[in-house]
Design an enzyme around this catalytic site. Structure first.
Site, PDB file in Angstrom:
ATOM      1  N   SER A   1      84.325   6.652 111.324  1.00  0.00           N
ATOM      2  CA  SER A   1      82.832   6.963 111.720  1.00  0.00           C
ATOM      3  C   SER A   1      82.449   5.569 112.298  1.00  0.00           C
ATOM      4  O   SER A   1      83.132   4.724 112.846  1.00  0.00           O
ATOM      5  CB  SER A   1      82.101   7.405 110.611  1.00  0.00           C
ATOM      6  OG  SER A   1      80.845   7.874 110.796  1.00  0.00           O
TER       7      SER A   1
ATOM      8  N   ASP B   1      84.911  18.400 113.204  1.00  0.00           N
ATOM      9  CA  ASP B   1      83.835  17.348 113.300  1.00  0.00           C
ATOM     10  C   ASP B   1      83.395  17.546 114.735  1.00  0.00           C
ATOM     11  O   ASP B   1      83.687  17.311 115.761  1.00  0.00           O
ATOM     12  CB  ASP B   1      84.660  15.969 113.145  1.00  0.00           C
ATOM     13  CG  ASP B   1      83.702  14.928 113.225  1.00  0.00           C
ATOM     14  OD1 ASP B   1      82.498  15.075 113.311  1.00  0.00           O
ATOM     15  OD2 ASP B   1      84.200  13.783 112.924  1.00  0.00           O
TER      16      ASP B   1
ATOM     17  N   HIS C   1      82.731  16.283 109.810  1.00  0.00           N
ATOM     18  CA  HIS C   1      82.861  15.016 109.819  1.00  0.00           C
ATOM     19  C   HIS C   1      83.280  14.059 108.419  1.00  0.00           C
ATOM     20  O   HIS C   1      84.149  13.394 108.459  1.00  0.00           O
ATOM     21  CB  HIS C   1      81.373  14.209 110.456  1.00  0.00           C
ATOM     22  CG  HIS C   1      81.544  12.632 110.488  1.00  0.00           C
ATOM     23  ND1 HIS C   1      82.575  12.220 111.272  1.00  0.00           N
ATOM     24  CD2 HIS C   1      80.640  11.883 109.889  1.00  0.00           C
ATOM     25  CE1 HIS C   1      82.266  10.953 111.612  1.00  0.00           C
ATOM     26  NE2 HIS C   1      81.239  10.647 110.561  1.00  0.00           N
TER      27      HIS C   1
END
Lengths: 200, 390
Positions: free
Chosen positions: B157, B322, B355
């Site tokens: 991320s 995601d 995610h």
């Protein structure tokens, strides 16, 4: 390590230090061999997770993508010296489209596929009345990934239609040996066909 | 409290505070005259200092990536699933460094620290920091720790964005870049989510223009809302369905506006517990760092040119479900890396966790990631043997 004979043949056709793209690269054997023996660099394309992990283990660049989505998005025109695709074209949804894209990405390509015109396939379909099951095509009709099988003649006709020039052709048996029978009657006795093609 | 610490955990770890006196010039034009970075390290640096790995954390992460601070800890560090002896990032082989980013709220200098020489919190006056600033500060940390080169920089991320920036800004200092569930820049939709989160915080009556600490209060409602929104976007539709479905907390509808469904209860709980451990100004800063990240902007908006600076080998991983950092973003990045003629492998893991998947020990994910780390370890060991024999 002994290399599968069709892969060994391909490595004879490829120049050292070149940059190649291997479509349906499997566990990365060819790329690794070419890297270690001929300083060849490049990428493999694969969709099977276990094969991808094996490529990574061998320190071979591998990109997970579905060849049915094409390769135009991924690669610039003329960005490779060769595109290699070994025994994958018969499993592609739009082989003619992919061939076009292959020769956009690279001026030279080496394509191998199982010959549907081999005598045993002809015999099984022609006399036996069954879809052929052979050493190089071991699946039954209902579970085969091979949806676009062709003969040497079919492939060569398509090349003419697409304006593709055949530079070299070899046909081998399922042990990947280049025997005298397949030399004289390639479309009957060749089990695996290996083509070097170009659009130049 | 963990009954007993698992054998493959790094165990009890102790954070270290590093003070930096040399001023740090920030992208926003301001300068931090001095600052602290709090870090943790796992494993040991080998004789030729060739086995160091930097872990970069995401929005709500910190330096505590693995192990426990005490036997009273309920939970281990945020990436316990991947870091430890014999694990994917094997602390028997690597020296792992994890730092809390500048602007954080867990011990590195940030809005909750006092301005040096004063009794005033930085609060909203802490300068806006960027991913580039973080990387610059981490490079100083690297020098201080006596690490000549990272054998790998790894992050998911916002952490993955730092990895990319590292590879571009300090090509000589990083051998492998592992970018997980990230993007080369945020999409409009992603910035939009961040903006809603920021508005939730800034419109909370307890926000006091960011000076809530001076007012002995916290914008709890706003931070809670921001976190609840975040959580929805970190999970997939399928993951939520599987986890909660339409299950009712009390087995019946209450015909009121309090919690009926389990999912509401979960989100409220996540929001409330986050308020206790996270600072609102830090949340604002982190989301801005996300929004501003765009390494191509230094290279005429050409990502390929930006990535041509890099000398590292890349591993890019994404997860099918995601939607906050969708696989398409990782594909874009992979395409640019190929166009930049970099060594890169790209893996798309089939996972329904959204995610959050990057923190979850999904077997296929760890198989690919682990295989890559083994090649990194092999190169590190080779380098060490060569040096020892020469």
């Amino acid at each position: 390590m002994t290399l599968r004979a069709d892969l060994a043949l391909i490595s004879e056709w490829i120049k050292a230090d070149s940059r190649i793209l291997d479509l349906g690269c499997g566990d990365g054997t060819l790329l690794r061999h070419l890297r270690d023996t001929m300083n060849v660099s490049g990428y493999g394309i694969e969709i099977e997770h276990t094969d991808i992990v094996k490529c990574i283990e061998s320190d071979v660049n591998v990109i997970q993508t579905d060849l049915d989505e094409g390769i135009n998005d991924y690669f610039d025109a003329d960005s490779f010296d060769y595109v290699v695709m070994t025994q994958a074209i018969q499993a592609i949804k739009r082989p003619e489209k992919l061939l076009d894209e292959i020769l956009r990405v690279s001026s030279d390509a080496i394509i191998t596929f199982p010959n549907m015109g081999h005598w045993s396939s002809r015999l099984q379909l022609g006399l036996g009345g069954h879809m052929p099951v052979t050493k190089s095509l071991p699946h039954s009709w209902y579970n085969t990934p091979n949806i676009h099988l062709c003969t040497l003649k079919d492939f060569e006709d398509l090349c003419i239609e697409l304006g593709i020039r055949i530079i070299k052709r070899r046909v081998v048996d399922s042990q990947h040996r280049h025997r005298w029978l397949s030399k004289i009657f390639p479309s009957l006795f060749g089990e695996i066909a290996i083509y070097h093609i170009t659009k130049k | 409290m963990p009954e007993a610490i698992a054998e493959n955990s790094i165990g009890i770890v102790k954070p270290q505070l590093h003070h930096f006196d040399e001023a740090l010039q920030l992208d926003c034009g301001k300068t931090l005259e001095q600052y602290d970075l709090i870090i943790e390290t796992y494993g040991s640096l080998n004789a030729d200092a060739s086995n160091a790995i930097l872990i970069c954390h995401a929005l709500s992460g910190d330096h505590h990536a693995a192990g426990y601070h005490s036997m009273d800890d309920k939970k281990p560090g945020w990436w316990e699933s991947a870091i430890g002896p014999g694990k994917t990032i094997d602390t028997n082989k690597f020296f792992v460094v994890s730092s809390n980013n500048l602007g954080g709220c867990k011990g590195s200098t940030g809005p909750t620290t006092k301005i040096p020489g004063t009794d005033t919190f930085y609060g909203p006056d802490f300068p806006i920091v960027t991913v580039k600033d973080w990387v610059r500060s981490q490079q100083r940390l690297m020098q201080k720790l006596g690490i000549p080169k990272w054998t790998a920089v790894i992050g998911g991320s916002l952490g993955g964005m730092q990895v990319l920036q590292w590879s571009i800004d300090y090509p000589e200092l990083i051998d492998h870049a592992i970018v997980i569930a990230a993007a080369a820049k945020l999409t409009a939709q992603n910035i939009a989510f961040n903006e809603v989160a920021r508005q939730a915080i800034m419109t909370d009556p307890e926000f006091h223009e960011g000076h809530y600490l001076a007012n002995n209060t916290k914008p709890k409602g706003g931070v809670m809302l921001a976190r609840m929104l975040g959580h929805i976007t970190y999970l997939s539709d399928d993951a939520m369905r599987e986890k909660f479905g339409r299950e009712l907390r009390e087995g019946k509808l209450n015909f009121g506006f309090d919690v009926d469904f389990q999912v509401e209860s979960y989100l409220r709980h996540q929001g409330k517990s986050f308020v206790e451990r996270f600072d609102a100004n830090t949340y604002l800063l982190m989301t801005k760092a996300l929004d501003y990240f765009d390494p191509a902007s230094d290279y005429d908006d050409n990502l390929v040119t930006a990535l041509q600076q890099a000398k590292a080998k890349f591993l890019v991983i994404s997860f099918t479900s995601d939607w906050r950092f969708a696989p398409e973003r990782s594909r874009e990045l992979s395409r640019a890396l190929v166009a930049a003629n970099q060594d890169i492998s790209y893996v798309e893991i089939t996972a329904h966790h959204g995610h959050d998947a990057f923190l979850i020990p999904i077997p296929e994910y760890l198989a690919a990631f682990g295989a890559y780390m083994n090649t990194v370890a092999a190169k590190t060991e080779n380098a060490e043997n060569k040096k020892a024999s020469s």
